[in-house]
Write a protein that holds these residues in place. Structure first.
Motif, mmCIF file in Angstrom:
data_model
loop_
_atom_site.group_PDB
_atom_site.id
_atom_site.type_symbol
_atom_site.label_atom_id
_atom_site.label_comp_id
_atom_site.label_asym_id
_atom_site.label_seq_id
_atom_site.Cartn_x
_atom_site.Cartn_y
_atom_site.Cartn_z
ATOM 1 N N GLY A 1 26.219 -20.120 -26.223
ATOM 2 C CA GLY A 1 27.309 -19.688 -27.111
ATOM 3 C C GLY A 1 27.764 -18.258 -26.873
ATOM 4 N N GLY A 2 27.159 -17.590 -25.895
ATOM 5 C CA GLY A 2 27.556 -16.214 -25.585
ATOM 6 C C GLY A 2 26.697 -15.233 -26.370
ATOM 7 N N ALA A 3 26.984 -13.906 -26.028
ATOM 8 C CA ALA A 3 26.237 -12.838 -26.691
ATOM 9 C C ALA A 3 26.385 -12.954 -28.196
ATOM 10 N N GLN A 4 25.313 -12.666 -28.856
ATOM 11 C CA GLN A 4 25.259 -12.716 -30.304
ATOM 12 C C GLN A 4 25.572 -14.106 -30.853
ATOM 13 N N SER A 5 25.401 -15.122 -29.991
ATOM 14 C CA SER A 5 25.664 -16.494 -30.453
ATOM 15 C C SER A 5 24.444 -17.368 -30.089
#
Length: 641
Positions: free
Chosen positions: A73-77
């Motif tokens: 989900g990507g950075a911070q995800s």
């Protein structure tokens, strides 16, 4: 160098590991290298990284396989592990069993189609799926019987056994267990219904080539039912035919139930005959046999004439031929006899006699009573004879001891007065004693008197030489000379008579027994057993033949060589040459039939009693005998009715 912050320092080049780096340890500042710092402290933990990190020796990174996927989900995800493909469709599949179809999982449940099966928990949610028989199929599985199965229409199966109609259809293996059922028509069937039955039919040429008695058919050429009996075809029709059938037999038979005017049996039985008669041809000539007395001529001839053979001094010698017939009889003198040896004292055994020791024919007369044991005999009285038979001593009891005379015992003396009133009166005076008694008239010394009739006597003179004995010849007394010598063995042979003997030869004493069966050539029967009702007759060989008792109502006839029992229905009765109509035909002694039709059947011509009214032309008058019902069926075709 003035104080600077880290950010104020120039950027370093690639780290080689040899660079000096200050560190603080235990409150002091020390130096180390970049490589030492990189390797300290040693990593023992395992790290999970998003991607492969070469600098983290114990690191692990996530990787997907079949049915799994990774979603970053990507950075911070999130970083998500997901199902894909077949595994993904499993999550979205409905309830039930899963089936892979290509790349998709599809829900399925167990189901049945049609009658006979049922399913419980087909999708498996409430329990294991159960497939069971139902309805008719379940009834079939639960049926414990044997035989054929039937569907009665109520959803069940029932066992059945094939059953034939009584007196009509028979079935073997009716339940099919031992083999396929076989249907047949029972013996003596009873056809049902009241309409009719169609029997085989065809013209005369269509008759069976080799018919058997009892064959029945319809002849559409002659328009009649016909049957085969006693080797001939005959019409079986109804209508007016013979009204009376009689039977005439020789006088040796008694005929009953004659004539038969509707249905019945003509019976002939033997008339009672005089005892000891035989059924034979006339004595001395050929002719019709009848019951008569048995005569000598019925026996085979012998070569011996009527006479008496043998005597006290001679025995008969019989010669028998191969057929058992006596051809000659001669006599042979008997050698030997009894030889008197004198008196014997049985008390002291004088002269000395010993058991089983002696000369054959020697005998002694006891002079003194005693108990000497000779071969088990110990009772010897005065007058007894001791005779040696060649093997042992025997006794001839000659003792008749008088216990009393006229009521007196001891030394008795009888006077005439003692006998008064107890003896009859004679025509002469018997007073006196024996010394002065009158002799028999005509008597003389050495004469023996004997009666030749009532109140008549005769004398026979004593022989002038010793060794004679008195013998009765059958009409008179005569003296005979005793023979000399000894008979050592006597035997009898049955020759070829069929008889056997046992017990011979007799060398001392004994009995010769005659047994066996006398053959026909010697006047015997050659038979050893009989059954009630048997009739014996001669055919050939050494024994008579037997004809067993016949069936009820059967008649005794001849085959030309032997007697036989015949069914009266099959007997041809001769020519009715004296009969003018059916009424007086019963008085004819011979009745026969002639062929008066072109189809070669035999018929009886009928002559009308009058010339008016309904007339029979006397043609095609057929009589058929049915051996199954023992009935005659007749008809007349032709004429005016």
């Amino acid at each position: 160098m003035a104080n600077q912050t880290i950010t104020q320092l120039p950027a370093a080049g690639p780290i080689t590991g040899t660079e000096l780096v200050p560190i603080v340890q235990n409150g002091g500042t020390f130096r180390t290298t970049a490589s030492a710092l990189a390797g300290s402290p040693v990593q023992t933990q395992t790290f999970l990284t998003l991607n492969q990190e070469p600098t983290l020796n114990n690191s692990r990174f996530l990787s997907s396989g079949t049915g799994l996927g990774l979603v970053d989900g990507g950075a911070q995800s999130f970083y998500r592990i997901t199902l894909n493909g077949v595994s993904g469709t499993l999550e979205t599949m409905g309830s039930g069993f899963g089936v892979k179809i290509g790349g998709t999982m599809t829900a399925r449940s167990i189901a049945t189609s049609g009658a006979g099966l049922s399913t419980t928990n087909g999708d498996g949610q409430s329990g294991n799926p159960t497939i069971a028989l139902s309805g008719t199929v379940a009834s079939l599985a639960n049926n414990g019987g044997t035989g054929f199965l039937s569907l009665p229409g109520n959803g069940t199966v029932s066992g059945r056994t094939l059953t034939g109609t009584a007196s009509q259809i028979g079935i073997t293996n009716p339940n099919g267990i031992s083999g396929s059922p076989v249907f047949s028509i029972v013996d003596n069937p009873v056809l049902p219904g009241d309409g009719g039955v169609v029997v085989p039919f065809g013209n005369t040429a269509a008759r069976p080539a080799a018919p058997t008695n009892g064959t029945f058919r319809y002849n559409n050429q002659t328009g009649t039912f016909e049957g085969y009996a006693s080797g001939n075809w005959g019409a079986v029709v109804t209508g007016t035919g013979v009204t009376s059938v009689g039977l005439v037999m020789p006088s040796d038979f008694l005929v009953t139930n004659s004539p038969v005017t509707s249905a019945g049996d003509l019976t002939a039985t033997y008339v009672s005959q005089t005892a000891n008669t035989v059924f034979a041809a006339p004595n001395g000539s050929a002719g019709t046999p009848a019951f008569r007395a048995f005569v000598n001529a019925d026996l085979p001839n012998s070569g011996v004439s009527s006479n008496t053979y043998g005597s006290t001094t001679a025995i008969p010698v019989i010669t028998v031929n191969a057929k058992g017939v006596i051809t000659t009889v001669t006599t042979a003198a008997i050698t030997g006899g009894l030889v008197f040896q004198g008196s014997w004292d049985a008390l002291t055994n004088t002269p000395t006699l010993t058991s089983s020791v002696g000369t054959n024919g020697f005998y002694y007369v006891v002079s003194v009573a005693g108990t000497t044991n000779l071969n088990g005999v110990t009772d010897w009285q005065i007058g007894d004879w001791a005779i040696y038979n060649g093997a042992a001593w025997q006794k001839i009891d000659q003792t008749n001891l008088v216990s009393s005379v006229n009521g007196q015992v001891g030394a008795v003396s009888i006077a005439y007065a003692d006998l008064a009133g107890t003896i009859p009166t004679w025509n002469q005076n018997t007073t006196g004693n024996a010394a002065t008694a009158t002799n028999v008239a005509g008597g003389a010394a050495n004469k023996i008197v004997y009666n030749t009739g009532t109140s008549t006597t005769a004398f026979i003179d004593a022989p002038v030489t010793a060794g004679h004995y008195l013998k009765w010849s059958g009409s008179a007394f005569e003296w005979n000379v005793a023979g000399t010598g000894t008979v050592t063995s006597v035997d009898v042979s049955g020759g070829t008579t069929g008889l056997t003997t046992s017990g011979g030869p007799v060398t001392a004493s004994g009995t010769i027994t005659l047994a066996g069966t006398l053959i026909t050539s010697n006047g015997g029967t050659g038979l050893t057993t009989y059954t009630a009702g048997d009739i014996s007759y001669y055919a050939t060989g050494t024994a008579l033949s037997k004809l067993g008792i016949g069936s009820s109502t059967f008649m005794l006839t001849s085959t030309g060589s032997a007697p036989q029992w015949s069914d009266p229905a099959g007997i041809t009765v001769g020519n009715a040459t004296n009969a003018t109509n059916a009424t007086n035909a019963t008085n004819a002694t011979n009745v026969a039939t002639t062929a008066t039709s072109t189809d070669a059947n035999f018929f009886i011509p009928f002559v009308a009693a009058s010339t008016t009214g309904n007339q029979a032309l006397g043609i095609d008058a057929g009589i058929t005998y049915n051996p199954s019902t023992n009935a005659l069926t007749a008809s007349i075709n032709g004429g005016t009715f």
